[in-house]
Design a protein around this motif. Structure first.
Motif, PDB file in Angstrom:
ATOM      1  N   GLN A  11      32.316  -3.477  79.684  1.00  0.00           N
ATOM      2  CA  GLN A  11      33.088  -4.169  80.564  1.00  0.00           C
ATOM      3  C   GLN A  11      34.350  -3.613  80.882  1.00  0.00           C
ATOM      4  O   GLN A  11      34.885  -4.051  81.880  1.00  0.00           O
ATOM      5  CB  GLN A  11      33.082  -5.558  79.629  1.00  0.00           C
ATOM      6  N   ARG A  12      35.096  -2.810  79.921  1.00  0.00           N
ATOM      7  CA  ARG A  12      36.227  -2.037  79.981  1.00  0.00           C
ATOM      8  C   ARG A  12      36.075  -1.143  81.271  1.00  0.00           C
ATOM      9  O   ARG A  12      37.254  -1.039  81.975  1.00  0.00           O
ATOM     10  CB  ARG A  12      36.663  -1.309  78.876  1.00  0.00           C
ATOM     11  N   TRP A  13      35.009  -0.511  81.466  1.00  0.00           N
ATOM     12  CA  TRP A  13      35.015   0.505  82.536  1.00  0.00           C
ATOM     13  C   TRP A  13      35.102  -0.436  83.818  1.00  0.00           C
ATOM     14  O   TRP A  13      35.710   0.012  84.865  1.00  0.00           O
ATOM     15  CB  TRP A  13      33.781   1.259  82.503  1.00  0.00           C
ATOM     16  N   GLU A  14      34.382  -1.354  84.010  1.00  0.00           N
ATOM     17  CA  GLU A  14      34.232  -2.109  85.114  1.00  0.00           C
ATOM     18  C   GLU A  14      35.704  -2.673  85.391  1.00  0.00           C
ATOM     19  O   GLU A  14      36.187  -2.815  86.634  1.00  0.00           O
ATOM     20  CB  GLU A  14      33.510  -3.122  85.185  1.00  0.00           C
ATOM     21  N   TRP A  15      36.414  -3.335  84.227  1.00  0.00           N
ATOM     22  CA  TRP A  15      37.625  -3.688  84.511  1.00  0.00           C
ATOM     23  C   TRP A  15      38.608  -2.597  84.997  1.00  0.00           C
ATOM     24  O   TRP A  15      39.464  -3.030  86.097  1.00  0.00           O
ATOM     25  CB  TRP A  15      38.301  -4.016  83.124  1.00  0.00           C
ATOM     26  N   LEU A  16      38.422  -1.328  84.377  1.00  0.00           N
ATOM     27  CA  LEU A  16      39.230  -0.423  85.020  1.00  0.00           C
ATOM     28  C   LEU A  16      39.231  -0.083  86.450  1.00  0.00           C
ATOM     29  O   LEU A  16      40.124   0.085  87.223  1.00  0.00           O
ATOM     30  CB  LEU A  16      39.044   0.996  84.244  1.00  0.00           C
ATOM     31  N   LYS A  17      37.808   0.037  86.954  1.00  0.00           N
ATOM     32  CA  LYS A  17      37.513   0.254  88.276  1.00  0.00           C
ATOM     33  C   LYS A  17      38.214  -0.906  89.183  1.00  0.00           C
ATOM     34  O   LYS A  17      38.709  -0.661  90.196  1.00  0.00           O
ATOM     35  CB  LYS A  17      36.005   0.500  88.554  1.00  0.00           C
ATOM     36  N   TYR A  18      37.901  -2.028  88.588  1.00  0.00           N
ATOM     37  CA  TYR A  18      38.572  -3.260  89.602  1.00  0.00           C
ATOM     38  C   TYR A  18      40.065  -3.186  89.459  1.00  0.00           C
ATOM     39  O   TYR A  18      40.542  -3.403  90.689  1.00  0.00           O
ATOM     40  CB  TYR A  18      38.190  -4.485  88.649  1.00  0.00           C
ATOM     41  N   GLN A  19      40.898  -2.691  88.768  1.00  0.00           N
ATOM     42  CA  GLN A  19      42.155  -2.830  88.381  1.00  0.00           C
ATOM     43  C   GLN A  19      42.968  -1.669  89.384  1.00  0.00           C
ATOM     44  O   GLN A  19      43.813  -1.771  90.126  1.00  0.00           O
ATOM     45  CB  GLN A  19      42.498  -2.519  87.008  1.00  0.00           C
ATOM     46  N   LEU A  20      41.965  -0.559  89.380  1.00  0.00           N
ATOM     47  CA  LEU A  20      42.380   0.515  90.420  1.00  0.00           C
ATOM     48  C   LEU A  20      42.094   0.150  91.837  1.00  0.00           C
ATOM     49  O   LEU A  20      42.887   0.147  92.795  1.00  0.00           O
ATOM     50  CB  LEU A  20      41.505   1.652  90.145  1.00  0.00           C
ATOM     51  N   SER A  22      42.130  -3.133  93.008  1.00  0.00           N
ATOM     52  CA  SER A  22      43.221  -3.990  93.312  1.00  0.00           C
ATOM     53  C   SER A  22      44.541  -3.069  93.401  1.00  0.00           C
ATOM     54  O   SER A  22      45.431  -3.962  94.285  1.00  0.00           O
ATOM     55  CB  SER A  22      43.414  -5.047  92.095  1.00  0.00           C
ATOM     56  N   GLN A  23      44.782  -1.979  93.295  1.00  0.00           N
ATOM     57  CA  GLN A  23      45.919  -1.249  93.478  1.00  0.00           C
ATOM     58  C   GLN A  23      45.656  -0.466  94.694  1.00  0.00           C
ATOM     59  O   GLN A  23      46.526   0.475  95.098  1.00  0.00           O
ATOM     60  CB  GLN A  23      46.587  -0.501  92.510  1.00  0.00           C
ATOM     61  N   GLY A  24      44.522  -0.509  95.441  1.00  0.00           N
ATOM     62  CA  GLY A  24      44.335   0.267  96.540  1.00  0.00           C
ATOM     63  C   GLY A  24      44.042   1.845  96.259  1.00  0.00           C
ATOM     64  O   GLY A  24      44.042   2.556  96.978  1.00  0.00           O
ATOM     65  N   CYS A  25      43.473   1.941  95.107  1.00  0.00           N
ATOM     66  CA  CYS A  25      42.982   3.244  94.479  1.00  0.00           C
ATOM     67  C   CYS A  25      41.682   3.348  94.139  1.00  0.00           C
ATOM     68  O   CYS A  25      40.872   2.142  94.375  1.00  0.00           O
ATOM     69  CB  CYS A  25      43.985   3.596  93.260  1.00  0.00           C
ATOM     70  N   SER A  26      41.114   4.385  93.764  1.00  0.00           N
ATOM     71  CA  SER A  26      39.564   4.560  93.274  1.00  0.00           C
ATOM     72  C   SER A  26      39.688   5.676  92.313  1.00  0.00           C
ATOM     73  O   SER A  26      40.607   6.495  92.509  1.00  0.00           O
ATOM     74  CB  SER A  26      38.775   4.562  94.512  1.00  0.00           C
ATOM     75  N   LEU A  27      38.399   5.789  91.595  1.00  0.00           N
ATOM     76  CA  LEU A  27      38.463   6.960  90.840  1.00  0.00           C
ATOM     77  C   LEU A  27      38.228   8.263  91.559  1.00  0.00           C
ATOM     78  O   LEU A  27      38.723   9.240  91.319  1.00  0.00           O
ATOM     79  CB  LEU A  27      37.237   6.771  90.066  1.00  0.00           C
ATOM     80  N   ARG A  28      37.745   8.186  92.889  1.00  0.00           N
ATOM     81  CA  ARG A  28      37.721   9.252  93.799  1.00  0.00           C
ATOM     82  C   ARG A  28      39.132   9.592  94.386  1.00  0.00           C
ATOM     83  O   ARG A  28      39.424  10.837  94.288  1.00  0.00           O
ATOM     84  CB  ARG A  28      36.954   8.928  94.923  1.00  0.00           C
ATOM     85  N   ALA A  57      45.810   5.460  82.753  1.00  0.00           N
ATOM     86  CA  ALA A  57      46.807   4.475  82.330  1.00  0.00           C
ATOM     87  C   ALA A  57      47.721   4.427  83.043  1.00  0.00           C
ATOM     88  O   ALA A  57      48.361   3.322  83.389  1.00  0.00           O
ATOM     89  CB  ALA A  57      47.010   4.992  80.845  1.00  0.00           C
ATOM     90  N   LYS A  58      48.449   5.650  83.393  1.00  0.00           N
ATOM     91  CA  LYS A  58      49.706   5.740  84.135  1.00  0.00           C
ATOM     92  C   LYS A  58      49.773   5.090  85.394  1.00  0.00           C
ATOM     93  O   LYS A  58      50.401   4.161  85.984  1.00  0.00           O
ATOM     94  CB  LYS A  58      50.270   7.129  84.447  1.00  0.00           C
ATOM     95  N   LYS A  59      48.778   5.355  86.315  1.00  0.00           N
ATOM     96  CA  LYS A  59      48.153   4.532  87.499  1.00  0.00           C
ATOM     97  C   LYS A  59      48.130   3.098  87.270  1.00  0.00           C
ATOM     98  O   LYS A  59      48.674   2.330  88.125  1.00  0.00           O
ATOM     99  CB  LYS A  59      46.910   5.110  88.115  1.00  0.00           C
ATOM    100  N   LEU A  60      47.667   2.490  86.256  1.00  0.00           N
ATOM    101  CA  LEU A  60      47.677   0.992  86.055  1.00  0.00           C
ATOM    102  C   LEU A  60      48.652   0.379  85.349  1.00  0.00           C
ATOM    103  O   LEU A  60      48.788  -0.670  85.168  1.00  0.00           O
ATOM    104  CB  LEU A  60      46.233   0.828  85.215  1.00  0.00           C
ATOM    105  N   GLY A  61      49.915   1.185  84.959  1.00  0.00           N
ATOM    106  CA  GLY A  61      51.073   0.892  84.375  1.00  0.00           C
ATOM    107  C   GLY A  61      50.561   0.519  82.925  1.00  0.00           C
ATOM    108  O   GLY A  61      51.419  -0.252  82.138  1.00  0.00           O
ATOM    109  N   PHE A  62      49.869   1.117  82.114  1.00  0.00           N
ATOM    110  CA  PHE A  62      49.537   0.796  80.741  1.00  0.00           C
ATOM    111  C   PHE A  62      49.735   2.159  79.790  1.00  0.00           C
ATOM    112  O   PHE A  62      49.855   3.263  80.622  1.00  0.00           O
ATOM    113  CB  PHE A  62      48.263   0.473  80.695  1.00  0.00           C
ATOM    114  N   THR A  63      49.572   2.210  78.599  1.00  0.00           N
ATOM    115  CA  THR A  63      49.486   3.434  77.933  1.00  0.00           C
ATOM    116  C   THR A  63      47.939   3.570  77.427  1.00  0.00           C
ATOM    117  O   THR A  63      47.277   2.577  77.754  1.00  0.00           O
ATOM    118  CB  THR A  63      50.393   3.329  76.462  1.00  0.00           C
ATOM    119  N   PRO A  64      47.745   4.858  77.575  1.00  0.00           N
ATOM    120  CA  PRO A  64      46.090   5.246  76.942  1.00  0.00           C
ATOM    121  C   PRO A  64      45.909   4.528  75.657  1.00  0.00           C
ATOM    122  O   PRO A  64      44.693   4.159  75.614  1.00  0.00           O
ATOM    123  CB  PRO A  64      46.234   6.732  76.805  1.00  0.00           C
TER     124      PRO A  64
END
Length: 112
Positions: A11-20, A22-28, A57-64
């Motif tokens: 669920q965390r992995w899907e959440w991370l991808k969603y958050q990216l 939503s900021q106009g980014c992706s893992l790629r 984490a930096k991209k999402l504004g969180f800490t690792p």
């Protein structure tokens, strides 16, 4: 928007991808920015990878530590299965560690 980070790894992995996304980014896109392969960024899903964890984490504004609390110590250092392994960061390159690793490798190769 719910910014509560899921505890369940899938669920965390899907959440991370969603958050990216939503900021106009992706893992790629992130892998392109970092100059690494897409697989390098994907590895963070399966195994601790401090460099990628920091970048996401930096991209999402969180800490690792907030995203992967089981992979990080409270003092901000990564938990390691091999604690003596040097981590090379772009902002702090330790020449002494590099030299000692080369010497140890050469000694091991000479003994083989």
């Amino acid at each position: 928007m719910n910014n509560e980070i899921p505890i369940n790894p899938s669920q965390r992995w899907e959440w991370l991808k969603y958050q990216l996304r939503s900021q106009g980014c992706s893992l790629r896109k992130l892998s392109d920015e970092l100059g690494v392969t897409g697989n390098a960024v994907q590895m963070v899903k399966y195994t601790p990878y401090p460099r990628m964890e920091r970048a996401i984490a930096k991209k999402l504004g969180f800490t690792p530590q907030a995203i992967w609390p089981e992979r990080w110590n409270h003092d901000g250092t990564p938990c390691r299965e091999r604690p003596n392994r040097a981590e090379v960061r772009k902002d702090t390159i330790c020449v002494q560690d590099s030299v000692s690793n080369v010497i140890a490798h050469r000694q091991m190769a000479a003994g083989a």
